[in-house]
Scaffold this active site. Structure first.
Site, mmCIF file in Angstrom:
data_model
loop_
_atom_site.group_PDB
_atom_site.id
_atom_site.type_symbol
_atom_site.label_atom_id
_atom_site.label_comp_id
_atom_site.label_asym_id
_atom_site.label_seq_id
_atom_site.Cartn_x
_atom_site.Cartn_y
_atom_site.Cartn_z
ATOM 1 N N HIS A 41 3.571 5.295 0.638
ATOM 2 C CA HIS A 41 3.933 3.932 1.014
ATOM 3 C C HIS A 41 4.155 3.875 2.521
ATOM 4 O O HIS A 41 4.970 4.607 3.060
ATOM 5 C CB HIS A 41 5.199 3.493 0.273
ATOM 6 C CG HIS A 41 4.973 3.293 -1.198
ATOM 7 N ND1 HIS A 41 5.958 3.030 -2.091
ATOM 8 C CD2 HIS A 41 3.827 3.306 -1.910
ATOM 9 C CE1 HIS A 41 5.438 2.890 -3.306
ATOM 10 N NE2 HIS A 41 4.144 3.072 -3.217
ATOM 11 N N GLN A 223 1.582 4.114 -7.444
ATOM 12 C CA GLN A 223 0.252 4.018 -8.079
ATOM 13 C C GLN A 223 0.078 2.617 -8.693
ATOM 14 O O GLN A 223 0.600 1.666 -8.137
ATOM 15 C CB GLN A 223 0.012 5.130 -9.106
ATOM 16 C CG GLN A 223 -0.094 6.520 -8.483
ATOM 17 C CD GLN A 223 1.235 7.223 -8.365
ATOM 18 O OE1 GLN A 223 2.044 7.188 -9.264
ATOM 19 N NE2 GLN A 223 1.467 7.890 -7.257
#
Ligand code: IMP
Length: 429
Positions: A41, A223
């Site tokens: 991220h 994900q």
């Protein structure tokens, strides 16, 4: 107080980091509930870019950040990440970071196994991140994993190591990997135990106390639905449940704790690694999306495959995760394209299907049925209001909304935290 669960609704890399950071600003607690350091991220705040793989994004703003039991944690990777972000000025203390004591460890031998298997699989490889995530989850459900709570108990640890190696020794031998001895594992654990100990807590209790205190929780998915071990393009998936339902099991909260489910959806489609991708573009438009969208993995640097927006997949994710609203990211990447295509259904042989079938052969043979929409010439990069979007961009967003069966709450137009178009506040449901 309304909680929010954020999940990826395609194949990952939808830009969750930025959205989570924006939402974390008004949350009190941020919880990771699945995956491991296969996630990546990216959060851009002013001149600083933070790259997280394991740390919940809440650490940027010093929010209570919980790594839940559903995450598999490579402690060395975690400690490296802590050091790296400390060097960038963030304060990571046990007051900020809680690591579930019942979470399972990812060990060096999981990475070895992941990479050796992929190397041997040739054309059949999954294209994993090579972080040992699959083998770690295998050990977890095989009831032989080492959990953080085991690290302080040398006697129990010895028995567990024996059990673990009874499984791994023949596997390693078959893959020509060097033997791992019980002593070497014990030494690794002795080194890591005191370093992680300050963060270990019964995370479910910490979370429960926070919720009873009326604190607002943000559940941070990694994900995406199409990589879910049950609902994704199996076996080209990750080894955890990535859907919103996992927020509860992966953190030890009740099924209604997740609150408002927010799906993150890119304005086109990408995927890393192998596996079916019905709307993939291998032409210059695909190349253009990749370049303009900087479509390279945060963690592994791998080039992402790009394609048109697939409304069938996203509609499926919306249903499976109970998505109420979506954040449509990277709209600006489509600037300058004369026409845009959106997949509304698939042709499968002589049938038209409106969902992605479960079988791999069907998934590989479906052909997209496209609707063609008008593009826009204007620059939408950094646009912050709905009215400032060209009419054709607005029409594109509205059409997507109708096709996926969920409202678009937010549109993002650059990696910057402030560059968002807020249509409806997810915290207000
Ligand atoms: P693994 O999770 O490393 O086992 O990889 C399995 C599949 O999931 C591969 O196709 C990876 O590229 C994909 N994958 C894992 N994590 C991410 C992610 O954070 N973003 C996008 N794809 C991912």
């Amino acid at each position: 107080m309304a909680n929010v669960t954020v999940i990826g609704a395609q194949w990952g890399d939808e830009g969750k980091g930025k959205v989570i950071d924006w939402l974390a600003d008004r949350a009190d607690v941020v919880v990771r509930f699945q995956g491991g350091n296969n996630a990546g991220h990216t959060i851009v705040v002013g001149n600083s870019t933070y790259k997280f793989a394991l740390l919940p994004s809440g650490v940027v703003q010093g929010k209570l950040s919980i790594i839940g039991n559903g995450v598999v944690v490579d402690p060395w990777a975690l400690l490296d990440e802590i050091e790296r972000v400390r060097a960038q000025g963030l304060s990571i203390t046990p007051e900020v970071l809680v690591l579930a004591d019942n979470a399972c460890l990812v060990l060096p031998m999981h990475r070895d196994l992941d990479m050796a298997r992929e190397a041997r699989a040739g054309a059949g490889k999954i294209g994993t991140t090579g972080r040992g995530i699959g083998p770690a989850y295998e050990d977890k459900v095989g009831r032989r994993a080492i959990r953080f709570c085991d690290l302080g108990d040398e006697t129990a640890l010895a028995t567990k190591i024996e059990r673990l190696l009874a499984h791994h020794a023949p596997l390693r031998q078959g893959l020509d990997l060097p033997e791992v001895t019980p002593d070497s594992l014990m030494a690794l654990f002795a080194e890591i135990a005191p370093k992680v100990a300050p963060y270990l807590k019964p995370a479910w209790r910490v979370l429960d106390a926070a919720m009873k205190d009326g604190r607002r929780v943000l559940f941070e998915g990694a994900q995406a639905t199409m990589l879910d071990v049950d609902h994704g393009t199996y076996p080209f998936v990750t080894s955890s449940n990535t859907v919103a339902g996992q927020a509860a099991t992966g953190s030890g909260a009740g099924p209604d704790a997740g609150g408002y489910v927010l799906g993150i959806v890119k304005a086109y489609t990408t995927r890393v690694g192998e596996g079916p991708f019905p709307c993939e573009l291998t032409d210059e438009i695909g190349e253009r999306l990749g370049v303009r969208g900087h479509e390279f993995g945060t963690n592994t640097g791998r080039k992402r495959r790009c394609g048109w927006f697939d409304a069938v997949l996203v509609r499926q994710s919306v249903t499976i995760s109970g998505v109420k609203g979506v954040v449509l990211t990277k709209l600006d990447v489509l600037d300058g394209l004369q026409t845009l295509k959106v997949c509304t259904a698939y042709r499968l042989g002589d049938r038209v299907v409106d969902y992605l079938p479960a079988g791999l052969r069907d998934q590989a043979s479906v052909e997209p049925i496209y609707e063609v929409l008008e593009g826009w010439r204007e620059n939408t990069h950094g646009v912050r209001s709905w009215d400032a979007l060209p009419a054709t961009a607005q029409a594109y967003v509205r059409r997507i909304e109708a096709l996926i069966g969920a409202r678009v709450d937010v549109v993002t137009t650059s990696p910057e935290r402030e560059d968002i178009i807020l249509i409806r506040d997810p915290y207000e449901g």
